[in-house]
Scaffold this motif. Structure first.
Motif, short mmCIF file in Angstrom:
data_model
loop_
_atom_site.label_atom_id
_atom_site.label_comp_id
_atom_site.label_asym_id
_atom_site.label_seq_id
_atom_site.Cartn_x
_atom_site.Cartn_y
_atom_site.Cartn_z
N MET A 1 -1.82 2.90 7.82
CA MET A 1 -1.55 4.28 7.45
C MET A 1 -1.32 5.18 8.66
O MET A 1 -0.96 6.35 8.50
CB MET A 1 -2.69 4.85 6.63
N TYR B 1 0.86 -1.18 0.00
CA TYR B 1 0.00 0.00 0.00
C TYR B 1 0.90 1.22 0.00
O TYR B 1 1.90 1.25 0.70
CB TYR B 1 -0.89 -0.03 1.24
N THR C 1 -4.55 -3.87 8.02
CA THR C 1 -5.75 -3.21 7.52
C THR C 1 -5.41 -1.77 7.18
O THR C 1 -4.48 -1.18 7.72
CB THR C 1 -6.85 -3.22 8.58
N THR C 2 -6.20 -1.21 6.28
CA THR C 2 -5.95 0.17 5.86
C THR C 2 -6.02 1.11 7.05
O THR C 2 -5.23 2.06 7.16
CB THR C 2 -6.98 0.60 4.80
#
Length: 126
Positions: free
Chosen positions: A108, A58, A103-104
């Motif tokens: 982040m 990501y 997980t996003t």
């Protein structure tokens, strides 16, 4: 997990650098890894993350298509290949590791990570 980042330096715009993050203290595949950066006077920001197996990655929009994150679990080392560097990429770069779910919402955010390495400085001249 102890993390040791290296590979920073001074490079001209358009150049490339590869950062490394050597980990110890945990099995290489037990955590996902991420890279963040912090420029002077700015908040630390997310750059890229990679899952435990390396099969999922990501990126922040500002580095997508220029940077590539990878890992070698046999060596317990993560990498950030940076191509097409721009002056705005100048920052201290930090690697981090998380024992949580990939997980996003987690990858982040700084608080999604359990362990941090020291920063390695990247300076891009115009």
């Amino acid at each position: 997990v102890q993390l040791q980042a290296s590979g920073g330096g001074l490079v001209q715009a358009g150049g490339s650098l590869r950062l490394s993050c050597a980990a110890s203290g945990h099995t290489g595949s037990s955590y996902f890894m991420g890279w963040f950066r912090q420029a002077p006077g700015k908040e630390r920001e997310f750059v890229a993350a990679i899952s435990r197996s390396g099969g999922s990655t990501y990126y922040a929009g500002s580095v997508k298509d220029r940077f590539a994150i990878s890992r070698d679990n046999a060596k317990s080392t993560g990498y950030l290949q940076m191509n097409g560097l721009k002056p705005e990429d100048t920052a201290a770069y930090y690697c981090a590791a998380s024992l949580g779910a990939f997980t996003t919402a987690r990858l982040m955010r700084e608080h999604g990570y359990d362990y941090w390495g020291q920063g390695t400085q990247v300076t891009v001249s115009s």
